[in-house]
Design an enzyme around this catalytic site. Structure first.
Site, PDB file in Angstrom:
ATOM      1  N   CYS A  47      29.654  21.126  26.328  1.00  0.00           N
ATOM      2  CA  CYS A  47      29.065  21.462  26.579  1.00  0.00           C
ATOM      3  C   CYS A  47      29.043  22.369  27.354  1.00  0.00           C
ATOM      4  O   CYS A  47      29.932  21.921  28.584  1.00  0.00           O
ATOM      5  CB  CYS A  47      27.686  20.620  27.029  1.00  0.00           C
ATOM      6  SG  CYS A  47      27.116  19.664  28.315  1.00  0.00           S
ATOM      7  N   GLU A  48      28.428  23.240  27.542  1.00  0.00           N
ATOM      8  CA  GLU A  48      29.338  24.023  28.586  1.00  0.00           C
ATOM      9  C   GLU A  48      28.628  23.963  30.283  1.00  0.00           C
ATOM     10  O   GLU A  48      29.080  24.111  31.613  1.00  0.00           O
ATOM     11  CB  GLU A  48      28.863  25.659  28.459  1.00  0.00           C
ATOM     12  CG  GLU A  48      27.558  26.491  28.489  1.00  0.00           C
ATOM     13  CD  GLU A  48      28.022  27.590  27.951  1.00  0.00           C
ATOM     14  OE1 GLU A  48      28.477  28.354  27.793  1.00  0.00           O
ATOM     15  OE2 GLU A  48      26.327  28.202  28.652  1.00  0.00           O
ATOM     16  N   HIS A  49      27.638  22.798  30.378  1.00  0.00           N
ATOM     17  CA  HIS A  49      26.963  22.723  31.770  1.00  0.00           C
ATOM     18  C   HIS A  49      27.717  21.283  31.625  1.00  0.00           C
ATOM     19  O   HIS A  49      27.638  21.606  33.168  1.00  0.00           O
ATOM     20  CB  HIS A  49      25.521  22.343  30.902  1.00  0.00           C
ATOM     21  CG  HIS A  49      24.551  22.976  30.475  1.00  0.00           C
ATOM     22  ND1 HIS A  49      23.897  23.332  29.226  1.00  0.00           N
ATOM     23  CD2 HIS A  49      24.304  24.633  30.452  1.00  0.00           C
ATOM     24  CE1 HIS A  49      23.156  24.068  28.785  1.00  0.00           C
ATOM     25  NE2 HIS A  49      23.554  25.226  29.613  1.00  0.00           N
ATOM     26  N   HIS A  50      27.832  20.704  30.904  1.00  0.00           N
ATOM     27  CA  HIS A  50      28.640  19.465  31.867  1.00  0.00           C
ATOM     28  C   HIS A  50      30.037  18.629  31.358  1.00  0.00           C
ATOM     29  O   HIS A  50      30.901  17.839  32.024  1.00  0.00           O
ATOM     30  CB  HIS A  50      27.794  18.228  31.332  1.00  0.00           C
ATOM     31  CG  HIS A  50      26.627  17.941  31.540  1.00  0.00           C
ATOM     32  ND1 HIS A  50      25.316  18.060  30.446  1.00  0.00           N
ATOM     33  CD2 HIS A  50      25.767  17.282  32.867  1.00  0.00           C
ATOM     34  CE1 HIS A  50      24.285  18.191  31.426  1.00  0.00           C
ATOM     35  NE2 HIS A  50      24.419  18.328  32.973  1.00  0.00           N
ATOM     36  N   GLN A  92      24.381  24.127  21.495  1.00  0.00           N
ATOM     37  CA  GLN A  92      24.338  24.243  20.304  1.00  0.00           C
ATOM     38  C   GLN A  92      23.320  25.964  19.785  1.00  0.00           C
ATOM     39  O   GLN A  92      24.252  25.843  18.945  1.00  0.00           O
ATOM     40  CB  GLN A  92      23.434  23.230  20.283  1.00  0.00           C
ATOM     41  CG  GLN A  92      23.103  22.768  18.617  1.00  0.00           C
ATOM     42  CD  GLN A  92      22.959  21.288  18.637  1.00  0.00           C
ATOM     43  OE1 GLN A  92      23.034  20.369  18.996  1.00  0.00           O
ATOM     44  NE2 GLN A  92      22.050  21.637  17.492  1.00  0.00           N
ATOM     45  N   HIS A 147      24.300  14.844  21.916  1.00  0.00           N
ATOM     46  CA  HIS A 147      24.885  15.226  23.196  1.00  0.00           C
ATOM     47  C   HIS A 147      24.827  14.306  23.570  1.00  0.00           C
ATOM     48  O   HIS A 147      24.186  13.878  24.135  1.00  0.00           O
ATOM     49  CB  HIS A 147      23.819  16.610  23.628  1.00  0.00           C
ATOM     50  CG  HIS A 147      23.729  18.180  23.002  1.00  0.00           C
ATOM     51  ND1 HIS A 147      24.809  18.957  23.499  1.00  0.00           N
ATOM     52  CD2 HIS A 147      23.347  18.103  21.740  1.00  0.00           C
ATOM     53  CE1 HIS A 147      24.119  19.533  22.226  1.00  0.00           C
ATOM     54  NE2 HIS A 147      23.539  19.521  21.623  1.00  0.00           N
ATOM     55  N   CYS A 190      26.548  14.673  26.938  1.00  0.00           N
ATOM     56  CA  CYS A 190      25.912  14.560  28.450  1.00  0.00           C
ATOM     57  C   CYS A 190      24.156  13.853  28.336  1.00  0.00           C
ATOM     58  O   CYS A 190      23.468  13.344  29.794  1.00  0.00           O
ATOM     59  CB  CYS A 190      25.718  15.496  28.363  1.00  0.00           C
ATOM     60  SG  CYS A 190      24.344  16.895  27.656  1.00  0.00           S
TER      61      CYS A 190
END
Ligand SMILES: Nc1nc2c(ncn2[C@@H]2O[C@H](COP(=O)(O)OP(=O)(O)OP(=O)(O)O)[C@@H](O)[C@H]2O)c(=O)[nH]1
Ligand SMILES: [Zn+2]
Length: 201
Positions: free
Chosen positions: A92-95, A133, A161, A163
């Site tokens: 995931c591009e956030h975490h 996603q 996910h 995260c």
């Protein structure tokens, strides 16, 4: 954003050197509270960068590399083709923490069909990038639509996910479902339902 634009953007900045990347890993090891000069961690920066090359290999590929070859001799076959349960691992591009699951892809051929493995290659091409996603679902559908020009494309991704499981809200086993329909699938609720039934059945 379409696939071509994404690739143009990716080329717009310079990658750090191997040395810089390894130094960044050493910084993160120290950030975590460890000593990067400890024997067991000495080769870790090298291993991590090598692993990143593999985990993020999708930045070195464009969809045309995967989808350019099609076949037209299919004896008039014109119903949907579904390749389902394509396993993938992404981040995931956030975490920058993994999410993993399965992708189901269908299309209704017009002029030609694709080699079946190419659908799985397309999933990996986008999975091996920093992702959401939703973006990955849309990118797969757009790439297939633009290169094969079929009558319609359907993509569904089911993923967990990490995260959400390993940290933060800490809910194990939660599944996120995303879908994207184009062309004939977008216009027909019956085709969407048939795709979902066949994909999840
Ligand atoms: N829409 C979407 N969200 C995602 C995806 N992967 C991770 N996320 C979410 O991204 C959000 C980032 O939220 P922030 O509030 O900025 O970050 P955070 O404080 O780490 O959030 P928590 O995970 O709730 O602790 C979280 O809700 C994640 O669950 C994805 O593929 N799609
Ligand atoms: Zn995340």
């Amino acid at each position: 954003m379409d696939a071509m634009l994404a690739n143009a953007d990716l080329a717009a900045f310079e990658r750090p050197s191997q040395q810089e990347a390894e130094a960044a890993v050493r910084t993160l090891i120290r950030w975590a509270g460890e000593d990067p000069t400890r024997e067991g961690l000495l080769d870790t920066p090298k291993r991590v960068t090598k692993a990143y090359r593999e985990l993020f290999a999708g930045y070195d590929l464009a969809p045309e590399d995967v989808l350019s070859r099609t076949f037209s001799e299919v004896a008039g076959y014109n119903d949907m083709v579904i390749v389902k349960d394509i396993t993938f691992h992404s981040h995931c591009e956030h975490h920058m923490v993994p999410f993993h699951g399965v992708a189901h892809i269908a299309y209704v051929p017009d002029k030609g069909v694709l080699g079946l493995s190419k659908m799985a290659r397309l999933v990996d091409l986008y999975a091996r990038r920093l992702q959401t996603q939703e973006t990955m679902t849309a990118q797969i559908a757009t790439a297939l639509d633009e290169s094969l020009r079929p009558k319609g494309v359907a993509v569904m991704i089911e993923a967990e996910h990490m995260c959400m499981a390993m940290r933060g809200v800490a809910k194990q086993g939660t599944k996120t479902l995303t879908t994207r329909f184009t062309g004939s699938f977008q216009m027909s609720a019956a085709d969407q339902a048939r795709f979902i039934t066949l994909a999840r059945g």
